[in-house]
Scaffold this motif. Structure first.
Motif, PDB file in Angstrom:
ATOM      1  N   ARG A 215      16.841   5.896   8.604  1.00 57.73           N
ATOM      2  CA  ARG A 215      16.507   3.702   7.208  1.00 57.73           C
ATOM      3  C   ARG A 215      17.697   4.031   6.603  1.00 57.73           C
ATOM      4  O   ARG A 215      17.877   5.055   6.189  1.00 57.73           O
ATOM      5  N   ARG A 216      18.631   2.397   6.287  1.00 58.62           N
ATOM      6  CA  ARG A 216      18.838   2.523   5.831  1.00 58.62           C
ATOM      7  C   ARG A 216      18.456   1.390   4.159  1.00 58.62           C
ATOM      8  O   ARG A 216      17.985   0.577   4.393  1.00 58.62           O
ATOM      9  N   THR A 217      18.499   1.637   2.867  1.00 51.75           N
ATOM     10  CA  THR A 217      17.964   0.836   1.835  1.00 51.75           C
ATOM     11  C   THR A 217      18.525   0.119   1.236  1.00 51.75           C
ATOM     12  O   THR A 217      19.653  -0.315   1.738  1.00 51.75           O
ATOM     13  N   GLY A 220      22.079   1.203   0.296  1.00 51.82           N
ATOM     14  CA  GLY A 220      22.673   2.195   1.204  1.00 51.82           C
ATOM     15  C   GLY A 220      22.427   3.090   1.450  1.00 51.82           C
ATOM     16  O   GLY A 220      23.475   3.869   2.041  1.00 51.82           O
ATOM     17  N   ALA A 221      21.696   4.066   0.114  1.00 51.94           N
ATOM     18  CA  ALA A 221      21.206   5.246   0.894  1.00 51.94           C
ATOM     19  C   ALA A 221      20.749   5.191   2.049  1.00 51.94           C
ATOM     20  O   ALA A 221      19.740   4.332   2.936  1.00 51.94           O
ATOM     21  N   LEU A 222      21.325   6.431   2.705  1.00 53.16           N
ATOM     22  CA  LEU A 222      20.567   7.319   4.012  1.00 53.16           C
ATOM     23  C   LEU A 222      19.136   8.120   3.686  1.00 53.16           C
ATOM     24  O   LEU A 222      18.938   8.762   3.590  1.00 53.16           O
ATOM     25  N   ARG A 223      17.791   7.266   5.257  1.00 60.82           N
ATOM     26  CA  ARG A 223      16.968   8.028   4.519  1.00 60.82           C
ATOM     27  C   ARG A 223      16.047   8.491   6.023  1.00 60.82           C
ATOM     28  O   ARG A 223      16.992   7.834   7.228  1.00 60.82           O
ATOM     29  N   SER A 338      28.555   8.367  17.054  1.00 63.24           N
ATOM     30  CA  SER A 338      28.913   6.652  17.891  1.00 63.24           C
ATOM     31  C   SER A 338      28.185   5.211  18.311  1.00 63.24           C
ATOM     32  O   SER A 338      29.018   4.628  18.551  1.00 63.24           O
ATOM     33  N   ALA A 339      27.219   5.791  18.269  1.00 63.39           N
ATOM     34  CA  ALA A 339      25.763   4.409  17.984  1.00 63.39           C
ATOM     35  C   ALA A 339      24.887   4.440  16.901  1.00 63.39           C
ATOM     36  O   ALA A 339      23.697   4.710  16.928  1.00 63.39           O
ATOM     37  N   PRO A 340      25.734   4.128  15.548  1.00 65.03           N
ATOM     38  CA  PRO A 340      25.093   4.293  14.315  1.00 65.03           C
ATOM     39  C   PRO A 340      24.056   3.408  13.832  1.00 65.03           C
ATOM     40  O   PRO A 340      24.476   2.598  12.447  1.00 65.03           O
ATOM     41  N   TRP A 341      23.266   3.641  14.559  1.00 62.56           N
ATOM     42  CA  TRP A 341      22.276   2.665  14.462  1.00 62.56           C
ATOM     43  C   TRP A 341      21.489   2.964  13.137  1.00 62.56           C
ATOM     44  O   TRP A 341      20.759   4.264  12.969  1.00 62.56           O
ATOM     45  N   VAL A 342      21.218   1.992  12.305  1.00 63.96           N
ATOM     46  CA  VAL A 342      19.915   2.209  10.891  1.00 63.96           C
ATOM     47  C   VAL A 342      19.408   1.204  11.539  1.00 63.96           C
ATOM     48  O   VAL A 342      19.074   0.090  12.023  1.00 63.96           O
ATOM     49  N   LEU A 343      17.502   1.503  11.129  1.00 69.49           N
ATOM     50  CA  LEU A 343      16.921   0.056  10.437  1.00 69.49           C
ATOM     51  C   LEU A 343      16.761  -0.551   8.808  1.00 69.49           C
ATOM     52  O   LEU A 343      16.614   0.434   7.932  1.00 69.49           O
ATOM     53  N   LEU A 344      17.137  -1.796   8.432  1.00 68.08           N
ATOM     54  CA  LEU A 344      17.112  -2.296   7.427  1.00 68.08           C
ATOM     55  C   LEU A 344      15.939  -1.785   6.947  1.00 68.08           C
ATOM     56  O   LEU A 344      14.338  -2.151   7.962  1.00 68.08           O
ATOM     57  N   GLU A 345      15.231  -2.476   5.502  1.00 67.20           N
ATOM     58  CA  GLU A 345      13.846  -2.525   4.858  1.00 67.20           C
ATOM     59  C   GLU A 345      13.403  -3.909   5.504  1.00 67.20           C
ATOM     60  O   GLU A 345      12.079  -3.755   4.950  1.00 67.20           O
ATOM     61  N   ASP A 346      14.204  -4.764   5.930  1.00 61.96           N
ATOM     62  CA  ASP A 346      13.521  -5.791   6.625  1.00 61.96           C
ATOM     63  C   ASP A 346      13.224  -6.034   8.422  1.00 61.96           C
ATOM     64  O   ASP A 346      12.567  -6.720   9.330  1.00 61.96           O
ATOM     65  N   GLY A 347      13.015  -4.149   8.393  1.00 53.57           N
ATOM     66  CA  GLY A 347      12.991  -4.360  10.501  1.00 53.57           C
ATOM     67  C   GLY A 347      13.937  -4.588  10.674  1.00 53.57           C
ATOM     68  O   GLY A 347      13.504  -4.038  12.264  1.00 53.57           O
TER      69      GLY A 347
END
Length: 352
Positions: A215-217, A220-223, A338-347
């Motif tokens: 997750r990314r806040t 910009g922090a990574l969790r 290579s596929a840096p997917w992150v979940l944002l706070e809005d889903g």
């Protein structure tokens, strides 16, 4: 318009003995045999965790690697399967079964079957008790339902009223499978967010799958992913078996079990192994458990504890995605550089 299409395309009374039946779990296959079915294709792999691939051969190969087994308990792609018509596909609201339904629709189209020859029987959920109804209503997603929850008479009655899906409805299922196994998950996530007519499983399915992406806040922090965060929060400097981690009473117990109901409990020792094997500066350490390895006790064959680095990562987050072990999810991967997917706070899902 839909009711008119169905009335004009009602299948004749189907003989349960001559049809090919697709079942998505073993209890359903056993029940169908008991009530007279003679030809059953079992497609029971739990595709909500681990890799999936658009090529059947590659899909099977990747799934065998994921399960660390050469066993073929899923017969959908078997060259020995004879698709005698009609094909009757039995499906409950379980997320596992719904994803396997998309896969089945895609494969049957690939082998040249017309959607008019495929009867899809969607069974409603069965509530066994008031207590279970109350507990189940709190789950954000459900993987516990089965066609076999219904009595024999219900299944026989449903066969008498079986009809194929309209072509566009069938095509939507095929498109969902294609987007599910795509390396780029954005189309699938958008379908889950917007909804697709006739597929109510999409919102709860994304609620589940999103629990495995880092997750990314807004700052910009990574969790860690929600699942990894829960898992590491249940570890300490003391040694614990996976069974102990799962059973530990804490504020995350309910969230952990909601997820394990869909992953299966064996996903927990698998993920702890990922952490213990990940890079030389361990986040999680592993030791021998009370049961010997290879003796069919994966929840008890090892013990794990959190290192000081692991405590910092759990509490302060990730400095980079590669600090956590990669995890295949459908057609993509979580924590992949290579596929840096992150979940944002809005889903939503986004590239880092």
């Amino acid at each position: 318009m839909l009711s008119l299409w169905v009335s004009l395309n009602m299948a004749p009374l189907t003989d349960i003995r001559t049809a090919t039946h697709v079942a998505f779990d073993a209890p359903t296959a056993e029940q169908l045999l008991r009530i007279g079915a003679t030809r059953i294709v079992l497609a029971s792999d739990r595709l909500l965790t681990g890799p999936s691939h658009p090529s059947p051969l590659e899909h099977v190969r990747q799934r065998q690697i994921w399960w660390n087994s050469d066993e073929l308990w899923d017969d959908l792609y078997s060259s020995e399967t004879r698709w005698e018509l009609p094909v009757i596909t039995w499906v409950s609201p379980s997320l596992h079964e719904r994803v396997n339904l998309w896969r089945t629709c895609s494969w049957l189209r690939d082998v040249g079957l017309a959607c008019d020859d495929i009867l899809i029987l969607e069974l409603e959920p069965v509530i066994r008790s008031r207590a279970r109804s109350h507990e189940g209503s709190k789950r954000p997603f459900d993987c516990s339902q089965s066609v076999s929850d219904h009595p024999d008479d219900t299944l026989l009655a449903r066969i008498e009223k079986a009809s194929p899906w309209p072509p566009e409805h069938y095509a939507r299922a095929v498109r969902l499978w294609n987007s599910y196994v795509d390396e780029d998950p954005l189309s699938f996530v958008e379908s889950c967010s917007a909804g697709v007519e006739g597929f109510p499983e999409l919102a709860p399915l994304w609620a589940f799958l999103s629990s495995f992406f880092p997750r990314r806040t807004t700052e910009g922090a990574l969790r860690l992913s929600r699942f990894d965060e829960i898992t590491l929060s249940r570890l300490s400097s003391d040694w614990q078996t996976p069974a102990g981690v799962a059973a530990q009473k804490s504020e995350t117990l309910v969230d952990m079990w909601h997820l394990l109901f869909c992953t299966g409990d064996l996903f927990l020792p698998r993920r702890l192994e990922h952490w213990a094997d990940h890079d030389s500066s361990a986040v999680v350490e592993r030791g021998p458990g009370p049961k010997p390895p290879g003796a069919d006790y994966p929840m008890l064959s090892s013990v794990y504890r959190l290192t000081e680095r692991g405590m910092r990562l759990r509490d302060k987050g990730l400095d980079q995605l590669t600090a956590a072990p990669r995890l295949p999810i459908a057609g993509t991967e979580a924590y992949s550089p290579s596929a840096p997917w992150v979940l944002l706070e809005d889903g939503r899902l986004a590239r880092l």
